[in-house]
Motif scaffolding. Structure first.
Motif, mmCIF file in Angstrom:
data_model
loop_
_atom_site.group_PDB
_atom_site.id
_atom_site.type_symbol
_atom_site.label_atom_id
_atom_site.label_comp_id
_atom_site.label_asym_id
_atom_site.label_seq_id
_atom_site.Cartn_x
_atom_site.Cartn_y
_atom_site.Cartn_z
ATOM 1 N N ARG A 1 70.917 18.624 57.047
ATOM 2 C CA ARG A 1 71.624 19.516 56.134
ATOM 3 C C ARG A 1 70.722 19.865 54.964
ATOM 4 O O ARG A 1 69.751 19.181 54.662
ATOM 5 N N SER A 2 71.040 20.974 54.300
ATOM 6 C CA SER A 2 70.281 21.402 53.129
ATOM 7 C C SER A 2 71.203 22.166 52.195
ATOM 8 O O SER A 2 72.188 22.767 52.629
ATOM 9 N N GLY A 3 70.873 22.147 50.900
ATOM 10 C CA GLY A 3 71.629 22.883 49.897
ATOM 11 C C GLY A 3 70.783 23.999 49.323
ATOM 12 O O GLY A 3 69.699 24.309 49.838
ATOM 13 N N PRO A 4 71.237 24.622 48.236
ATOM 14 C CA PRO A 4 70.480 25.720 47.623
ATOM 15 C C PRO A 4 69.086 25.271 47.185
ATOM 16 O O PRO A 4 68.933 24.298 46.457
ATOM 17 N N ALA A 5 68.072 25.995 47.651
ATOM 18 C CA ALA A 5 66.683 25.751 47.252
ATOM 19 C C ALA A 5 66.232 24.327 47.542
ATOM 20 O O ALA A 5 65.324 23.810 46.885
ATOM 21 N N GLU A 6 66.825 23.682 48.513
ATOM 22 C CA GLU A 6 66.454 22.316 48.853
ATOM 23 C C GLU A 6 65.820 22.293 50.235
ATOM 24 O O GLU A 6 66.099 23.131 51.081
ATOM 25 N N THR A 7 64.971 21.291 50.447
ATOM 26 C CA THR A 7 64.395 21.119 51.774
ATOM 27 C C THR A 7 65.431 20.502 52.703
ATOM 28 O O THR A 7 66.410 19.897 52.266
ATOM 29 N N ILE A 8 65.209 20.661 53.989
ATOM 30 C CA ILE A 8 66.123 20.105 54.983
ATOM 31 C C ILE A 8 65.990 18.583 55.002
ATOM 32 O O ILE A 8 64.887 18.039 55.015
ATOM 33 N N GLU A 9 67.123 17.889 54.987
ATOM 34 C CA GLU A 9 67.148 16.435 55.022
ATOM 35 C C GLU A 9 67.870 15.956 56.266
ATOM 36 O O GLU A 9 68.901 16.525 56.657
ATOM 37 N N PRO B 1 80.050 29.014 52.149
ATOM 38 C CA PRO B 1 79.724 30.017 51.125
ATOM 39 C C PRO B 1 79.928 29.530 49.699
ATOM 40 O O PRO B 1 79.282 30.027 48.778
ATOM 41 N N ASP B 2 80.816 28.564 49.490
ATOM 42 C CA ASP B 2 81.081 28.086 48.130
ATOM 43 C C ASP B 2 79.953 27.223 47.577
ATOM 44 O O ASP B 2 79.654 27.258 46.387
ATOM 45 N N THR B 3 79.342 26.422 48.441
ATOM 46 C CA THR B 3 78.303 25.494 47.985
ATOM 47 C C THR B 3 76.905 25.884 48.447
ATOM 48 O O THR B 3 75.926 25.254 48.032
ATOM 49 N N ASP B 4 76.805 26.885 49.332
ATOM 50 C CA ASP B 4 75.538 27.282 49.954
ATOM 51 C C ASP B 4 74.941 26.161 50.807
ATOM 52 O O ASP B 4 73.744 26.172 51.104
ATOM 53 N N GLU B 5 75.767 25.190 51.195
ATOM 54 C CA GLU B 5 75.280 24.122 52.061
ATOM 55 C C GLU B 5 75.138 24.644 53.488
ATOM 56 O O GLU B 5 76.015 25.330 54.003
#
Length: 240
Positions: A75-83, A47-51
């Motif tokens: 894994r993916s972060g906020p508004a990022e595509t899955i890597e 929840p802290d990083t939205d990862e």
């Protein structure tokens, strides 16, 4: 009370796993059943990083003593595509004798060998894991998992990376609830202080969904400054 005392002893031995890294691991047991096949999809959210971390694995026993597993993680972060993150192969060996009724044996033990290849290239990782399960009563069991890993390839870190995991499980007919702890100590070449290590602990529940399907949910909370504040996890599995 005796079961609770055993849990505290196990957690104390296992205490601190994965500093500042999203935790999507489980606390596996050493018992292998001949003919078993299963797949699982895991999600873990910070929840802290939205990862958001995703893992897919498939495993199959080769006998009542040997099992293999393959894992794919992204894994993916906020508004990022899955890597893509890594692919990992595992080989499990049960060391203690077979028993048709697992609750009749007070201790089971096994080892697991891991080889991980990172999606963005070296260093990879090779690990050996010692897996133990203790039957504390007819419905209560505990597990202790200890790992030593080394990085391999260009840029590899010196020393052995040390981790441990433990849980206390209460069986409720087909469902289960419990407490689990994950600990990362760091590398033996430069062990960080206790406060800089990652120590996560929290409750879980496992619920059967029928037809071989199961649902596992847990929440982990950091108990040191070097830990994530919280990890929320959902695993969906299918046995064939």
């Amino acid at each position: 009370m005796r079961a609770a005392s055993c849990l505290l002893s196990v957690i104390a031995l296992a205490a601190p796993i994965s500093a500042n890294a999203q935790n999507i691991a489980g606390v596996p047991g050493p018992v292998i059943k001949e003919g078993e096949r299963s797949a699982q999809f895991r999600l873990a959210f910070d929840p802290d990083t939205d990862e958001l971390v995703q893992r897919l694995h498939y495993q199959q026993s080769l006998s009542s003593k040997v099992r293999w597993r393959i894992q794919l993680q992204s894994r993916s972060g906020p508004a990022e595509t899955i890597e893509a993150d890594f692919v990992q192969g595992q080989l499990w060996l049960q060391l203690t004798p077979d028993n048709s009724d697992d609750t009749k044996r007070l201790w089971h033990s096994g080892v697991r060998f891991d080889l991980r290849l990172e999606a963005d290239g070296p260093p990879g990782r090779a690990a050996i894991n010692w897996i133990n399960q203790f039957q504390l009563s007819k419905t209560v069991s505990a597990r202790l998992f200890v790992q030593g890993a080394v990085q391999i390839g260009d840029g590899a870190m010196d020393g052995v990376l040390l981790q441990s995991r433990s849980h206390l499980n209460w069986q409720l007919n087909d469902a289960a609830i419990g407490i689990e702890q994950f600990n990362t100590f760091g590398a033996t070449s430069n062990l960080p202080s206790f406060s800089d290590q990652s120590h996560l602990i929290g409750p879980y529940a496992r619920i059967p969904l029928g037809d071989g399907w199961s649902l596992f949910g847990s929440a982990l909370f950091g108990i040191t400054p070097g830990s994530d504040n919280a990890n929320l996890r959902i695993f969906v599995g299918k046995s064939f």
